[in-house]
Design a protein around this motif. Structure first.
Motif, mmCIF file in Angstrom:
data_model
loop_
_atom_site.group_PDB
_atom_site.id
_atom_site.type_symbol
_atom_site.label_atom_id
_atom_site.label_comp_id
_atom_site.label_asym_id
_atom_site.label_seq_id
_atom_site.Cartn_x
_atom_site.Cartn_y
_atom_site.Cartn_z
ATOM 1 N N TRP A 1 1.373 -1.295 -0.248
ATOM 2 C CA TRP A 1 -0.321 0.123 0.269
ATOM 3 C C TRP A 1 1.145 1.397 -0.174
ATOM 4 O O TRP A 1 1.831 1.251 0.808
ATOM 5 C CB TRP A 1 -1.117 -0.137 1.339
ATOM 6 C CG TRP A 1 -2.216 -0.869 1.216
ATOM 7 C CD1 TRP A 1 -1.685 -2.593 1.730
ATOM 8 C CD2 TRP A 1 -3.182 -1.378 0.821
ATOM 9 N NE1 TRP A 1 -2.933 -2.908 1.395
ATOM 10 C CE2 TRP A 1 -3.923 -2.566 1.289
ATOM 11 C CE3 TRP A 1 -3.988 -0.103 0.057
ATOM 12 C CZ2 TRP A 1 -4.458 -2.613 1.067
ATOM 13 C CZ3 TRP A 1 -5.433 -0.485 -0.223
ATOM 14 C CH2 TRP A 1 -5.959 -2.145 -0.492
ATOM 15 N N TYR A 2 0.683 2.322 -1.079
ATOM 16 C CA TYR A 2 1.394 3.254 -1.022
ATOM 17 C C TYR A 2 0.016 4.309 -0.936
ATOM 18 O O TYR A 2 -0.545 4.834 -2.039
ATOM 19 C CB TYR A 2 2.201 3.652 -2.315
ATOM 20 C CG TYR A 2 2.463 4.729 -2.157
ATOM 21 C CD1 TYR A 2 3.347 5.851 -1.725
ATOM 22 C CD2 TYR A 2 1.392 6.470 -3.209
ATOM 23 C CE1 TYR A 2 3.994 6.882 -1.725
ATOM 24 C CE2 TYR A 2 1.776 7.117 -2.912
ATOM 25 C CZ TYR A 2 3.445 7.741 -2.240
ATOM 26 O OH TYR A 2 3.569 9.347 -2.154
ATOM 27 N N LYS A 3 -0.580 4.863 0.690
ATOM 28 C CA LYS A 3 -1.149 5.926 1.116
ATOM 29 C C LYS A 3 -2.560 4.965 0.688
ATOM 30 O O LYS A 3 -2.149 3.561 1.524
ATOM 31 C CB LYS A 3 -1.590 6.729 -0.075
ATOM 32 C CG LYS A 3 -0.385 8.093 0.465
ATOM 33 C CD LYS A 3 -0.362 8.943 -0.582
ATOM 34 C CE LYS A 3 0.405 10.337 -0.610
ATOM 35 N NZ LYS A 3 0.727 11.408 -1.555
ATOM 36 N N ASP A 4 -3.090 4.999 -0.020
ATOM 37 C CA ASP A 4 -4.591 4.136 -0.019
ATOM 38 C C ASP A 4 -4.307 3.675 -1.321
ATOM 39 O O ASP A 4 -5.272 3.173 -2.095
ATOM 40 C CB ASP A 4 -5.612 4.865 0.236
ATOM 41 C CG ASP A 4 -5.844 5.694 1.875
ATOM 42 O OD1 ASP A 4 -4.996 5.243 2.298
ATOM 43 O OD2 ASP A 4 -6.337 6.677 1.855
ATOM 44 N N HIS A 5 -3.517 3.152 -1.893
ATOM 45 C CA HIS A 5 -2.961 2.700 -3.022
ATOM 46 C C HIS A 5 -3.262 1.594 -3.186
ATOM 47 O O HIS A 5 -1.455 1.290 -2.389
ATOM 48 C CB HIS A 5 -2.670 3.466 -4.092
ATOM 49 C CG HIS A 5 -3.713 5.479 -4.545
ATOM 50 N ND1 HIS A 5 -4.651 4.960 -5.357
ATOM 51 C CD2 HIS A 5 -2.788 6.217 -4.131
ATOM 52 C CE1 HIS A 5 -4.887 6.483 -5.110
ATOM 53 N NE2 HIS A 5 -4.411 7.319 -4.292
ATOM 54 N N ASP A 6 -3.142 0.209 -3.521
ATOM 55 C CA ASP A 6 -2.679 -1.643 -3.544
ATOM 56 C C ASP A 6 -1.522 -1.385 -5.020
ATOM 57 O O ASP A 6 -2.200 -1.183 -5.762
ATOM 58 C CB ASP A 6 -3.304 -2.333 -3.332
ATOM 59 C CG ASP A 6 -2.881 -3.825 -3.329
ATOM 60 O OD1 ASP A 6 -1.432 -3.497 -3.580
ATOM 61 O OD2 ASP A 6 -3.778 -4.388 -3.289
ATOM 62 N N LEU A 7 -0.411 -1.236 -4.516
ATOM 63 C CA LEU A 7 0.185 -0.963 -6.063
ATOM 64 C C LEU A 7 0.423 -2.342 -6.642
ATOM 65 O O LEU A 7 1.041 -2.480 -7.656
ATOM 66 C CB LEU A 7 1.916 -0.737 -5.375
ATOM 67 C CG LEU A 7 2.012 0.030 -4.383
ATOM 68 C CD1 LEU A 7 3.668 0.914 -4.679
ATOM 69 C CD2 LEU A 7 2.123 1.746 -5.578
#
Length: 266
Positions: A66-72
């Protein structure tokens, strides 16, 4: 404080063989994490997984990044490219090898910015010069007009840091950023990275076998062996008071190979 980057139970495989298993950690804004372990422990694989550069044979088979609220891990290549450089920068072990030998440094810096935004060459050069001054490249005009082969190893490493930081990413991933340098230049680069953290509030993950670098830079440390987490926590606690047998062995070996230690600033 909320985490900027979270690795949750990640397993990475190459051609069906698991090389890192069930790894979890987090990184807060402005924090530095050191990842240490012997060769082949999976240190570099961790940061390659974050940026999605595992190659054709590598794949995250379990877990989330997770980068911030985004799943890479759910992103395709085009989506990941929006994050590389702009949000997450990367410094390689040997930046000279990562740079194109037949293009001037200025052209490569320009390309790193225009991949993500429109900006004039004059504006980009001003931004590059500002960062170069902070990391000890005081002859920035000459550096920008040079080819990588015309620069020393330490200068090329600083160029790599400049390119990684030109977009002021929130996270900087550094894979053995000092190992190709002599001890004096290692100390300078470490201090310059710490200055960038202070100036830009950049979070960093430093992959290294050099415990001196970790002791000098890191707020937290993650110890890997054979792709598994053996220790994780505040740097002083892990390095000086670990209850894990492998971590203690690692620390004992450092005491016997103390010539690799980064000298204290003074």
């Amino acid at each position: 404080m909320d985490s900027l980057l979270r690795i949750e139970h990640v397993t990475v495989s190459y051609e069906g063989e698991e090389v890192i298993q069930d790894i979890s950690f987090d990184l807060k804004p402005g924090e530095i994490l050191g990842i240490v372990g012997e060769s082949g422990s999976g240190k570099s694989t961790v940061i390659k997984a974050i940026t999605g550069i595992l190659g054709q044979e590598g794949i995250v088979t379990k877990g989330n990044i997770w980068y911030k609220d985004h799943d890479l891990t759910e992103m395709n290549e085009k989506q990941l490219c929006r994050y590389r450089g702009k949000e997450i920068g990367m410094v390689f072990q040997d930046c000279k090898s990562a740079l194109c030998p037949v293009r001037k440094v200025g052209a490569q810096v320009y390309e790193a910015v225009t991949e993500h935004e429109k900006a004039s060459k004059k504006e980009i050069r001003c931004r590059a010069k500002e960062i170069m001054e902070k990391i000890g490249l005081h002859d920035s005009e000459r550096v920008l007009e040079s080819y990588p082969f015309q620069l020393s190893g330490g200068m090329n490493q600083r160029v790599g840091i400049c390119i990684a930081m030109i977009m002021q990413p929130k996270v900087l991933l550094a894979d053995e950023p000092t190992s190709a340098l002599d001890v004096t230049v290692q100390k300078q680069v470490v201090e310059e990275l710490l200055l960038l953290r202070k100036e830009y509030h950049t979070s960093m993950i430093i992959v290294t076998h050099n415990i001196g670098v970790v002791r000098k830079m890191a707020d937290k440390v993650l110890v890997l062996k054979d792709g598994q987490v053996r220790d994780y926590g505040e740097t002083k606690k892990v390095l000086e008071h670990s209850k894990d047998s492998y971590t203690r062995e690692l620390m004992d070996s450092v005491l016997h190979l103390n010539h690799r230690k980064i000298p204290e600033a003074g």
